[in-house]
Design an enzyme around this catalytic site. Structure first.
Site, PDB file in Angstrom:
ATOM      1  N   ARG A   1       0.827  -1.213   0.000  1.00  0.00           N
ATOM      2  CA  ARG A   1       0.000   0.000   0.000  1.00  0.00           C
ATOM      3  C   ARG A   1       0.860   1.262   0.000  1.00  0.00           C
ATOM      4  O   ARG A   1       0.485   2.268  -0.607  1.00  0.00           O
ATOM      5  CB  ARG A   1      -0.960  -0.032   1.194  1.00  0.00           C
ATOM      6  CG  ARG A   1      -2.056  -1.060   1.007  1.00  0.00           C
ATOM      7  CD  ARG A   1      -3.019  -1.152   2.168  1.00  0.00           C
ATOM      8  NE  ARG A   1      -4.137  -2.018   1.803  1.00  0.00           N
ATOM      9  CZ  ARG A   1      -5.053  -2.464   2.656  1.00  0.00           C
ATOM     10  NH1 ARG A   1      -4.997  -2.123   3.940  1.00  0.00           N
ATOM     11  NH2 ARG A   1      -6.041  -3.234   2.232  1.00  0.00           N
TER      12      ARG A   1
ATOM     13  N   TYR B   1      -6.892  -0.064  -6.501  1.00  0.00           N
ATOM     14  CA  TYR B   1      -6.274  -1.322  -6.070  1.00  0.00           C
ATOM     15  C   TYR B   1      -5.545  -1.186  -4.736  1.00  0.00           C
ATOM     16  O   TYR B   1      -5.289  -0.097  -4.258  1.00  0.00           O
ATOM     17  CB  TYR B   1      -5.395  -1.947  -7.145  1.00  0.00           C
ATOM     18  CG  TYR B   1      -4.253  -1.190  -7.749  1.00  0.00           C
ATOM     19  CD1 TYR B   1      -3.604  -0.155  -7.112  1.00  0.00           C
ATOM     20  CD2 TYR B   1      -3.785  -1.561  -9.009  1.00  0.00           C
ATOM     21  CE1 TYR B   1      -2.534   0.496  -7.687  1.00  0.00           C
ATOM     22  CE2 TYR B   1      -2.715  -0.919  -9.607  1.00  0.00           C
ATOM     23  CZ  TYR B   1      -2.091   0.107  -8.942  1.00  0.00           C
ATOM     24  OH  TYR B   1      -1.030   0.741  -9.517  1.00  0.00           O
ATOM     25  N   GLU B   2      -5.265  -2.350  -4.145  1.00  0.00           N
ATOM     26  CA  GLU B   2      -4.747  -2.443  -2.771  1.00  0.00           C
ATOM     27  C   GLU B   2      -5.707  -1.786  -1.772  1.00  0.00           C
ATOM     28  O   GLU B   2      -5.290  -1.280  -0.733  1.00  0.00           O
ATOM     29  CB  GLU B   2      -3.347  -1.822  -2.660  1.00  0.00           C
ATOM     30  CG  GLU B   2      -2.270  -2.557  -3.425  1.00  0.00           C
ATOM     31  CD  GLU B   2      -1.988  -3.944  -2.884  1.00  0.00           C
ATOM     32  OE1 GLU B   2      -2.468  -4.280  -1.780  1.00  0.00           O
ATOM     33  OE2 GLU B   2      -1.295  -4.711  -3.575  1.00  0.00           O
ATOM     34  N   GLY B   3      -6.993  -1.832  -2.087  1.00  0.00           N
ATOM     35  CA  GLY B   3      -8.012  -1.259  -1.209  1.00  0.00           C
ATOM     36  C   GLY B   3      -8.410   0.132  -1.653  1.00  0.00           C
ATOM     37  O   GLY B   3      -7.584   1.042  -1.695  1.00  0.00           O
TER      38      GLY B   3
END
Length: 596
Positions: free
Chosen positions: A296, A439-441
């Protein structure tokens, strides 16, 4: 048009003067032959690689895209050749264990170098981005045999890795994952299922690709508690570590995307492919999360790198392009018009880009220090670093990715029609960076994680620690120029703490409140965190100028000027987000109902 130059001086200002990496490395590397001088030697070299080799390929990758024919993926012209130069330069080994052939500098060295690569060519970086996470996952959880066979090849860059999580029916909600893993008599497993949105699932950079795949064992518990992690190579590896036959892994297609067209985002089919369990059964998701902070933070850096590159292009154009007269009168009376740089609204956008790019860089470097400590510190230090990262990572990833869309779009606006066409590359950066908010949350997930799971939950002590750290710079010795900034940040932090206390009370009576206002809360936290970094920079610059200890006075005056701009024009945005939060949760059941 390629006009990116690695900002070496600004990076060293952030690392050495704002974040004190010299002392940080002396402490962490006291028992080694390495120190911060090794970083200072390496960064200019990788900066040149980024500027000279990768940046010119950025528009080529966007124009050509990737080609998928009969399951084989071809990257854009020059991409695989650039990767070979990257490997020959030894860059994949940076910040890797010496045991596996790496250069054992802390992770922060890699994150500092990574900015140059991301600014130059985000699509190309997607092929290399997942190796660090795969290496850490394997070293922590794989069997010695798997580590011996695979990790040295990943460290050297001879092989690359992927992470195969998402399926068509489940994006962020991995409870719905259905891929299966059937045990065999030999101790391996047969992996079956289809994965989507797999970055670099197939490509022509390396002879082998190491897939880390989430799947369910027979009779596994429902939900995320029943997910296991498996290593599934594109090519099987023989006992002597030579490559064997192809595994039953295939690329069905590549996605047609808004941006990052030079990156292969694949639909991958595992048809009874041979794989090996990594870690304990049913612990796959937990095992994969050992590198979530690094992943992240890397996305936050993608965002920051794109802002830096957009700023550089915008600044050059603004000095070269002549249009209209400066509001205060002609600056270049001998010409028919003045340069755009003399228009106040252009300066507003340029200064915003500069403030977020440089403040974001310092914020990423600050986070990277805690990642280093979580990797290399003692047990007590690691625990505190992990707690602080639990707050700082969603703030950094969420806030910078949101601001990157705004700041790259400012580049389009500054260039006008020239920004909207492809020649200057600004419209590509807007498209490429947009995915960092997903992406990655997503930003919403980051906000909920920060507020609902951390600050109003188990992370409240870490929140107080974070506030104490930020307040410490508000009492540092400073001249009358900087004291107003210290007072302003002190007031903003007090407002943040009061808001948090109020939300904790209100959330007890409204179960939807925290989710409804989480993104506004995250942005408040992000603006204050960036303000903290700019106040640190201002204190450093002010002290340097007062003591007359520099041959670069204009460099430090520019830092003070940018800090003042941030506090005058950007930090006040927290008032808007605070007002929105004050209006409470959403009421939209009728407004958003489907037509009858």
């Amino acid at each position: 048009m390629s006009n990116y130059t690695a900002p070496i001086r600004d990076v060293f200002f952030s690392m050495e003067e704002v974040n004190d990496f010299v002392a940080h490395y002396q402490y962490l590397l006291s028992d080694t032959d390495y120190d911060f001088d090794d970083v200072k030697a390496a960064l200019p070299e990788i900066g040149r690689f980024a500027s000279d080799i990768l940046a010119p390929l950025n528009s080529i990758g966007d124009a050509e895209g990737v080609r998928c024919e009969r399951g084989e993926v071809r990257s854009p012209s020059g991409f695989s050749e650039a990767y070979r130069q990257y490997v020959e330069g030894g860059w994949p080994t940076l910040a890797q264990s010496e045991e596996f052939g790496g250069m054992p500098l802390p992770f922060s060295a890699k994150i500092a170098a990574g900015e140059f690569l991301q600014s130059a060519n985000q699509s190309w970086c997607m092929y290399t981005a997942l190796n660090d996470g795969a290496i850490k996952c394997l070293v922590n959880f794989a069997t010695p045999n798997l580590i011996t066979r695979y990790v040295p090849k990943l460290v050297s860059g001879e092989w690359l890795a992927t992470m195969c999580l998402t399926e068509a029916q489940c994006g962020s909600d991995l409870n719905l994952l259905t891929s299966k893993a059937e045990p065999t008599a030999s101790g391996s497993y047969r992996i079956s299922g289809t994965k989507i949105f797999i970055s670099s699932g197939e490509h022509d950079f390396t002879d082998n690709i190491v897939h880390l795949v989430l799947a369910r064992l027979p009779d596994a518990p429902a939900g995320t508690r029943g997910i296991s992690l498996f290593l599934v190579p594109k090519r099987l590896v023989n006992e002597d570590s030579s490559l064997g036959e192809l595994n039953n892994v295939s690329c069905l297609s590549t996605e047609h995307k808004m941006g990052l067209k030079g990156s292969a985002t694949c639909v991958m089919a595992f048809d009874g492919a041979e794989g090996w369990l990594v870690g304990a059964p049913n612990r796959g998701l937990q095992n994969m999360f050992v590198f979530i902070n690094k992943s992240r933070l890397g996305v936050g850096q993608q965002a920051q790198g794109q802002i830096e590159a957009a700023f550089q292009t915008s600044l050059i154009y603004s000095h070269e392009r002549r249009a209209g007269r400066a509001p205060g009168g002609a600056v270049s009376p001998e010409s028919g018009a003045d340069a755009l740089i003399h228009q106040p609204d252009i300066c507003r956008m340029l200064m915003s880009q500069k403030a977020i790019a440089e403040g974001g860089r310092a914020l990423i470097h600050w986070c990277a220090k805690y990642v280093d400590i979580s990797d290399l510190g003692n047990a007590a230090e690691q625990g505190e670093a992990e707690q602080l990262l639990g707050l700082l990572i969603p703030i950094t990833k969420g806030c910078l990715s949101e601001l990157a869309s705004e700041m790259t779009d400012y580049g389009v606006q500054i260039l006008g029609g020239h920004g909207y066409v492809t020649e200057w590359g600004l419209e590509q950066r807007v498209r490429d960076v947009r995915v960092t908010r997903i992406y990655e949350g997503t930003t919403g997930i980051q906000g909920i994680d920060l507020l609902a799971r951390k600050i109003t939950g188990r992370g409240r002590p870490a929140f107080q620690k974070l506030i104490d750290i930020m307040l410490s710079v508000c009492s540092d010795d400073a001249s009358e120029k900087v004291k107003p900034l210290q007072r302003q940040l002190t007031q903003a932090i007090a407002q943040w703490r009061e808001l948090t206390d109020d939300l904790e009370i209100k959330a007890e009576h409204d179960s939807t409140l925290l989710s409804a206002i989480a993104v506004d809360y995250l942005m408040i936290a992000g603006y204050i965190s960036l303000g903290y970094m700019w106040l640190k920079a201002a204190v450093v610059a002010d002290n340097t100028l007062v003591k007359a200890q520099t041959t670069e006075p204009d460099f430090y005056r520019a830092k003070l000027q940018t800090a003042q701009f941030y506090f005058d024009k950007i930090l006040p945005r927290i008032e808007l987000h605070t007002a929105v939060i004050g209006n409470g949760a959403l009421n939209c059941d009728l407004a958003l109902s489907l037509p009858a």
